[in-house]
Scaffold this active site. Structure first.
Site, mmCIF file in Angstrom:
data_model
loop_
_atom_site.group_PDB
_atom_site.id
_atom_site.type_symbol
_atom_site.label_atom_id
_atom_site.label_comp_id
_atom_site.label_asym_id
_atom_site.label_seq_id
_atom_site.Cartn_x
_atom_site.Cartn_y
_atom_site.Cartn_z
ATOM 1 C CG ASP A 1 -2.062 0.617 1.202
ATOM 2 O OD1 ASP A 1 -2.394 1.764 0.601
ATOM 3 O OD2 ASP A 1 -3.090 0.301 1.460
ATOM 4 C CG ASP B 1 -4.218 6.076 0.649
ATOM 5 O OD1 ASP B 1 -5.077 5.283 0.997
ATOM 6 O OD2 ASP B 1 -4.538 7.236 1.117
ATOM 7 C CD GLU C 1 -8.623 4.677 -1.370
ATOM 8 O OE1 GLU C 1 -9.554 4.299 -0.598
ATOM 9 O OE2 GLU C 1 -7.823 5.414 -1.101
ATOM 10 C CG HIS D 1 -8.683 -0.471 4.996
ATOM 11 N ND1 HIS D 1 -8.546 -0.604 3.554
ATOM 12 C CD2 HIS D 1 -8.103 0.723 5.338
ATOM 13 C CE1 HIS D 1 -7.969 0.358 3.219
ATOM 14 N NE2 HIS D 1 -7.919 1.337 4.302
ATOM 15 C CG ASP D 2 -11.128 2.722 3.894
ATOM 16 O OD1 ASP D 2 -10.450 3.006 4.923
ATOM 17 O OD2 ASP D 2 -10.334 3.182 2.939
HETATM 18 C C1 NOJ Z 1 -7.841 5.862 1.949
HETATM 19 C C2 NOJ Z 1 -7.652 4.585 2.925
HETATM 20 O O1 NOJ Z 1 -8.230 3.585 2.516
HETATM 21 C C3 NOJ Z 1 -7.947 5.159 4.126
HETATM 22 O O2 NOJ Z 1 -8.045 4.035 5.204
HETATM 23 C C4 NOJ Z 1 -7.388 6.348 4.868
HETATM 24 O O3 NOJ Z 1 -7.807 6.601 5.913
HETATM 25 C C5 NOJ Z 1 -7.293 7.441 3.633
HETATM 26 N N1 NOJ Z 1 -7.181 6.992 2.341
HETATM 27 C C6 NOJ Z 1 -6.369 8.297 3.855
HETATM 28 O O4 NOJ Z 1 -4.832 7.911 3.660
#
Ligand code: NOJ
Ligand code: CA
Length: 551
Positions: free
Chosen positions: A100, A210, A274, A344-345
């Site tokens: 990542d 990211d 992402e 994870h989000d």
């Molecule tokens: C996306 C990530 O998946 C998330 O977990 C993170 O908080 C934000 N970007 C900021 O890096």
């Protein structure tokens, strides 16, 4: 497809959130040695690549998405030596390793930012996005309150924080501990590409980038348009339309640079982005073709701009069919599709769709055309863990309590065995987040022994997917909806060996009758066993998915 498919096209990606996978030193937090110790599990499951969320040195304000050093390992997770062992062990087992990478922002403790904020004349001042206060208006406000524009942080409040010492604001799209880098600065780009090279030279097989669609902001810092639909129960961030802070045209130049650099490495390193955007904008991240004279053009952007649309849609046959059809229609020539059902989000898959539909979802994800990405524990049917207010860890939830942003529930530790703390951490240790109560039944060891478990369903699907060329590389055809039933075919490539498949997925509770041609049922989500089908009307039970080899 003209060329033989590559590993990231035929393979399946498995996301590990390292804090929550396996703890080996009893501090209640997962670590790199823990991942190494569990690689055989991933081999048994049948995935091909592991993507690990950030493990770099970090103050952990956003649990590692605030990076203080791009070329090392945080002691909480281990050391570079542990990393080298992990990658060697993964490669030995034929698994790829994807890191990542967090290009949009650093930690406010990163030496680059410490330098940048030390004075206005520092040579790294321009590495971040500093801005003077807005001019005073009629009603007098001190400079520190006069934010340059209305840009909002994704984690609540303004995206600008005042720096008392140098009397300017700096931009942070996320926490104030995560200042945004200035990607218009060539030195920033060079430093980030050097950091990527550090890991590529160490053998990593790719990156998940990211917030790739947020890297560049409007050069003139124009305020975003207001969102007329917004109301205060929503997150602050939704009060504006991110016109000048996301998906800016210049972002594509950066993606192309990253891609060009990675193409210089052998072995097919993968660039994953992402990107949360509607499909028409999302597919532009594949980049334009570079060799238009070829039958299959070589694209120049991300190999896999993550497609999150199955997470965001209503869980209905017609909505899912609509996504698949629109996506397939919009994909540029030479672009390889992909689908994600959890990360994870986002609230856990089994919580979003329920236990019965989680089985249908497994068959969907693993029989669609394109690279699937699995989130750790979804193969066990792990649900969101309830988090009491005093247990909240996620800064997004702390900043905007109760607005539905909290991500702790989907980050609960992995369930390995039927024992206190489920084998994640010793019974006497304190896991960093609560474990699920359902560990006794949902744990991996128990499910592995059960032919009807979700884990076994995933393993069987992954095995079939690997075994049949059509399932990992074939085309998709005849995507249709009959009531709550979604059906599609996977069609063999013209090699003369492979088979066509029919997939029937019932998104409803009630049975649906549908026409089925002659073939062999390879797998159903609700029954053991397989059998021949004759050409006939056939019943698909509520919440059932059926995979049929045709002919
Ligand atoms: C996306 C990530 O998946 C998330 O977990 C993170 O908080 C934000 N970007 C900021 O890096
Ligand atoms: Ca640990």
């Amino acid at each position: 497809m003209a060329n033989a498919p590559l590993w990231w096209q035929t393979g399946v990606i498995y996301q590990v959130y390292p804090r929550s996978f396996q703890d080996t030193n009893g501090d209640g937090v997962g670590d790199l040695r823990g991942i190494t110790a569990r690689l055989d599990y991933l081999v048994t499951l049948g995935v091909d690549a592991v993507w690990i969320s950030p493990f770099y040195p970090s103050p952990m304000a956003d649990f590692g998405y605030d990076v203080a050093d791009y070329t090392d390992v945080d002691p909480l997770f281990g050391s570079l030596a542990d990393f080298d062992e992990l990658i060697a062990a993964a490669h030995q087992r034929g698994l790829k390793l994807i890191l990542d990478f967090v290009p949009n922002h650093t930690s406010d403790q990163h030496p680059w930012f410490l330098e940048s904020r030390s004075s206005r004349s520092n040579r790294k001042r321009d590495w971040y996005l500093w801005h003077n206060p807005a001019p005073p208006g009629d009603d007098w406000h001190p400079a520190r309150e006069r934010v340059p524009n209305n840009w909002m942080s994704h984690f609540g409040g303004s995206a600008w924080t005042w720096d008392e010492a140098t009397e300017q604001f700096y931009l942070h799209s996320f926490l104030k501990q995560q200042p945004d880098l200035n990607w218009r600065n060539p030195d920033v780009r060079a430093a980030m590409y050097a950091a990527m090279r550090f890991w590529l030279d160490r053998g990593v097989d790719g990156f998940r980038m990211d917030v790739l669609w947020l890297l560049i902001k409007d050069a003139d810092f124009r305020s975003n348009p207001r969102n007329p639909d917004w109301n205060p129960s929503w997150q602050d961030h939704a009060s504006v339309v991110p016109k000048f802070t996301s998906d800016r045209p210049e972002t594509h130049d950066i993606v192309r640079e990253m891609r060009t650099m990675m193409d210089g490495y052998a072995g097919g390193r993968v660039l994953i982005g992402e990107i949360y955007l509607p499909l028409p904008e999302l597919v532009r991240y594949y980049g334009p073709g570079t060799k238009t004279d070829e039958a299959v053009p070589q694209l120049s952007g991300a190999h896999l701009p993550f497609n999150f649309h199955l997470i965001q849609t209503h869980w209905e046959a017609s909505a899912v069919a609509g996504i698949v059809q629109e996506y397939e229609r919009l994909l540029p020539a030479g672009a390889w599709p992909n689908y994600v059902l959890g990360n994870h989000d986002q609230s856990r898959l089994a919580t979003r769709v329920g236990a019965a539909q989680a089985r249908v979802a497994a068959m969907l994800l693993l029989t669609l055309r394109g690279t699937p990405t699995l989130y750790y524990g979804d193969e066990l049917g792990m649900t969101d863990v309830p988090i009491a207010p005093e247990q909240v860890q996620d800064p997004a939830e702390k900043n905007e309590p109760g607005k539905g942003r909290g991500r702790d529930p989907e980050r609960s530790p992995m369930l390995w065995v039927d024992a206190p703390h489920a084998g994640f951490t010793p019974p006497e240790s304190e896991p960093w987040l609560p474990m699920l109560d359902s560990y006794a039944t949902l744990n991996a060891a128990t499910q592995a022994k059960d032919s009807r478990s979700l884990f076994t369903l995933y393993r069987t699907l992954l095995h079939l997917r690997r075994q049949h060329d059509t399932l990992h590389a074939g085309e998709i055809a005849d995507v249709t909806v009959e009531g709550t039933l979604l059906r599609y075919r996977r069609v063999a490539l013209e090699d003369g060996h492979s088979t066509d498949f029919l997939v029937l997925l019932n998104f409803g509770d009630e049975p649906v009758t549908t026409y089925v041609p002659r073939g062999t049922v390879l797998l159903t989500t609700i029954l053991d066993g397989a059998g021949a089908t004759t050409e006939s009307e056939q019943m698909v039970e509520g919440n059932e998915g059926i995979l049929i080899a045709l002919g």
